[in-house]
Design an enzyme around this catalytic site. Structure first.
Site, PDB file in Angstrom:
ATOM      1  N   HIS A 230      -4.281   5.944  -5.749  1.00 34.30           N
ATOM      2  CA  HIS A 230      -4.627   5.051  -4.644  1.00 34.30           C
ATOM      3  C   HIS A 230      -4.103   5.596  -3.326  1.00 34.30           C
ATOM      4  CE1 HIS A 230      -4.409   1.438  -2.029  1.00 34.30           C
ATOM      5  NE2 HIS A 230      -5.475   1.040  -2.705  1.00 34.30           N
TER       6      HIS A 230
ATOM      7  N   SER B 282      -9.195  -1.139   1.229  1.00 35.12           N
ATOM      8  CA  SER B 282      -8.073  -0.197   1.197  1.00 35.12           C
ATOM      9  C   SER B 282      -8.432   1.118   1.858  1.00 35.12           C
ATOM     10  CB  SER B 282      -7.649   0.081  -0.254  1.00 35.12           C
ATOM     11  OG  SER B 282      -6.898  -0.975  -0.780  1.00 35.12           O
TER      12      SER B 282
ATOM     13  N   ASP C  61       2.191   3.340   0.708  1.00 30.71           N
ATOM     14  CA  ASP C  61       1.292   3.133  -0.424  1.00 30.71           C
ATOM     15  C   ASP C  61       1.973   3.559  -1.718  1.00 30.71           C
ATOM     16  OD1 ASP C  61      -1.364   3.150  -2.000  1.00 30.71           O
ATOM     17  OD2 ASP C  61      -2.015   2.646   0.034  1.00 30.71           O
TER      18      ASP C  61
END
Length: 681
Positions: free
Chosen positions: A246, A424, A199
């Protein structure tokens, strides 16, 4: 539910095996019986004297302790409590806990020999080891173990919806009074399983990964322009303003201590460079990241990988890219890694046939693709609805919560909560569940295929709305389906309502409610020259998975039983019933009639009285009538019963094959209708 249970650590029968321990000394303080303490004027003075006497006794017998140094540690901590009301001095070697009327409880750390000596003191009523009580809870740990087969049960009490939904069956306020916000999971919690997350960046310094004594949580490499650079720091956050946090939130969902699923799993972060203009990652970095994972991070059958990214590729024009992409995916899975990927947040299908596009890596065969379900307010709704923005499709294997509150750490080192949405985060939740299953079943070599089978079997099926019928409709579950009420108030039974049982005269229906199980009957008999009858008139038995059917004994010559199914199909065990009755009544004929409008099976059993002076009379072979619309048989599958096969030359029944014929016909019809098997107790 789970009443408070008390258990002594040890008892008098185990005296020889007792080690040094804390004991409760029950003392008669003389406030009612003065014969032991004639010189004592005040109860508190008396108690203080007893405490000092016992303290001296402990010091005199220090050599009887298996661990004398423990006494030194206890005495050092006494300064914290060196003065209490009505007491001149208090030592932690022995002190007062409670006094009521003539009874006082002292607490002391004693050796086995001292226990015997103290019990012999006149004013001591008893000396017992300390006991423990289980806290009253709204759940039953033994029931959970029995259902899930987990070795131990971990519980995060009153936690977040995105976690609690993972360990519930489909709940309904018709069965429970209040939603249970607890998250139940295998106590192994992903231990000795590696979770690899590719990621934007990570920070494993914050509190969600503070249990580093139990696991590894660190950055592993940084990929930029296809070149991996090894790093071992815990902080490899992204500087990109668009995608900031994120990766941190994805890691938290997978394995955070408070907000994550597998809080004992090892977490390895593979950081991918983010394009500052597009806020996305390049294909070359994805390929390099996959290559790095394959070469350096796979432990066979102990590795779970999460990809919370994806892109639509033209599966004809971009075939070369996809071929290499898939070969790397297959290489990783062949080595024993299991890959999860997000289904995407475009609110469309993962495959677009018109434009010949598909979302990858979600659409690869050896990837478990995860869609998202909106988290509902359990006080007003139990609607499991596909999130509007979640993609769907035949290659989306399973769905998990879409929105949640996760933690990250800001630039000042302060933990912050962030509300996030997207597949996600659905994907790492599901990957976390997989990690807990792998840790709990370390004897199994989990492959992608085996894991998908497990998740499919454990998942809640056909409960998600807004998904086309032909697509997979499975909501993630870790194996615990019992629904508890947070205030322990229930309106139903079975797994829908805390695994509660019904009263003895009721049974738990498939929809989770107690139903009466009553079989009214008429014992009146009528006698004729040919037949004696005992009739169970209008007997209705509602059937479900726990119904017990009681049939007449072999002494009954004629019986009518009507069975109503609540399962939309006629139950299977009719053959067993027929066989049992035929064993006791070898000269019976059976007629089965399926009533389409009432979904009812009526079984009529008659036995003719045999005249001792004549041969056995012919027996009516009956017939079997089945509505074609109900079983949907093709015309060429219709059976014609040739009665000549069962009669001798004089037209009489051939008894040696009668029983076999009846059993065979019933079995064939039951098989063709594909009746649902039930369990009878």
């Amino acid at each position: 539910m789970n009443w408070m249970a008390y258990s002594y650590v040890m008892n008098d029968k185990d005296d020889d095996q007792i080690k040094d321990n804390y004991y409760m000394i029950f003392v008669n303080n003389g406030s009612k019986k003065k014969q032991f303490f004639e010189k004592r004027q005040e109860t508190h003075v008396l108690i203080n004297n007893i405490v000092h006497d016992l303290q001296g006794l402990i010091i005199e017998n220090i050599d009887t302790y298996k661990d004398p140094e423990k006494l030194v540690e206890i005495e050092k901590s006494s300064s914290k409590y060196n003065k209490r009301e009505n007491e001149s001095w208090i030592s932690n070697l022995v002190y007062t806990v409670s006094t009521v009327e003539d009874s006082t409880v002292l607490y002391a750390y004693l050796s086995n020999d001292l226990v015997r000596k103290i019990k012999a003191i006149a004013y001591v009523k008893d000396c017992l080891p300390d006991s423990y009580a289980e806290l009253a809870t709204n759940y039953n740990e033994e029931d959970i173990k029995k259902e899930t087969k987990w070795k131990g049960v971990g519980v995060k009490e009153y936690t977040h919806m995105h976690l609690s939904l993972l360990s519930q069956g489909k709940f309904s306020l018709d069965h429970i009074d209040q939603y249970d916000y607890n998250y139940y999971y295998p106590a192994s919690a992903g231990e000795n399983i590696d979770m690899i997350i590719m990621d934007s960046g990570f920070n494993f310094n914050h509190s969600e990964f503070s249990n580093t004594n139990d696991r590894i949580a660190r950055c592993s490499t940084f990929i930029k322009d296809g070149i991996p650079v090894d790093i071992s720091d815990k902080d490899c956050r992204s500087d990109d303003i668009y995608i900031k946090n994120h990766g941190e939130c994805v890691a938290d969902a997978a394995g955070g201590l408070d907000r994550g699923v597998a809080n004992k799993a090892n977490i390895y972060g593979v950081k991918i460079d983010i394009d500052p203009l597009l806020g996305s990652i390049k294909y070359i970095d994805i390929i390099a990241g996959l290559q790095y994972i394959s070469d350096h991070l796979i432990r066979p059958y102990k590795t779970v990988i999460n990809f919370s990214f994806g892109k639509y590729y033209h599966y004809e024009e971009q075939k070369s890219e996809l071929d290499h992409y898939e070969k790397l995916i297959n290489e990783i899975t062949t080595k024993g890694g299991i890959i999860f990927a997000a289904a995407g947040n475009h609110g469309s299908g993962t495959v677009k046939e018109a434009s010949k596009e598909a979302l990858y890596p979600c659409s690869f065969e050896n990837v478990i693709c995860v869609g998202g379900v909106e988290v509902m307010d359990p006080n007003t709704s139990n609607d499991y609805r596909k999130a509007v923005d979640s993609n769907h499709g035949s290659n989306v294997n399973i769905y998990a919560p879409f929105d949640m509150d996760l933690l990250y750490q800001d630039s000042n080192g302060v933990d912050k909560e962030k509300s996030v949405e997207g597949t996600s985060f659905s994907s790492p939740l599901t990957a976390g569940v997989a990690a807990t299953l792998m840790s709990e079943h370390s004897e199994i070599k989990f492959t992608t295929e085996i894991m998908l089978t497990w998740l499919t079997e454990l998942g809640l099926k056909d409960i998600i709305s807004n998904i086309p019928k032909e697509e997979n409709n499975i909501f993630i579950n870790n194996g615990k389906h019992i629904n508890y009420s947070s205030n322990d108030i229930y309106y139903g039974c079975g797994i829908h309502s805390g695994n509660l049982e019904c009263p003895s005269n009721e049974y738990c229906s498939e929809d989770g409610f107690c139903r009466n199980l009553e079989i009214p009957y008429n014992n009146s008999t009528t006698t004729t020259t040919t037949t004696t009858e005992i009739m169970l008139q209008s007997t209705i038995i509602e059937m479900n998975t726990t119904t017990t059917l009681v049939f007449p004994t072999s002494t009954i010559e004629a019986t009518m039983i009507e069975v109503t199914s609540t399962l939309n199909t006629i139950p299977n065990p009719v053959e067993t019933m027929v066989e049992s009755i035929m064993n006791d009544n070898p000269t019976i004929s059976i007629t089965l009639t399926f009533m389409e409008s009432y979904d009812t099976i009526t079984t009529s059993i008659e036995e003719d009285i045999i005249d001792e002076e004549t041969d056995t009379p012919p027996i009516d072979v009956g017939d079997i009538e089945i509505e074609e619309d109900e079983i949907d048989l093709e015309e060429d599958e219709e059976e014609v019963i040739d009665l000549d096969l069962y009669l001798d030359e004089e037209g009489n029944e051939r008894h040696e094959i009668n029983e076999y014929r009846i059993k065979t016909l019933i079995a064939k019809k039951i098989m063709k209708m594909q009746w649902k098997s039930l369990y009878y107790q």
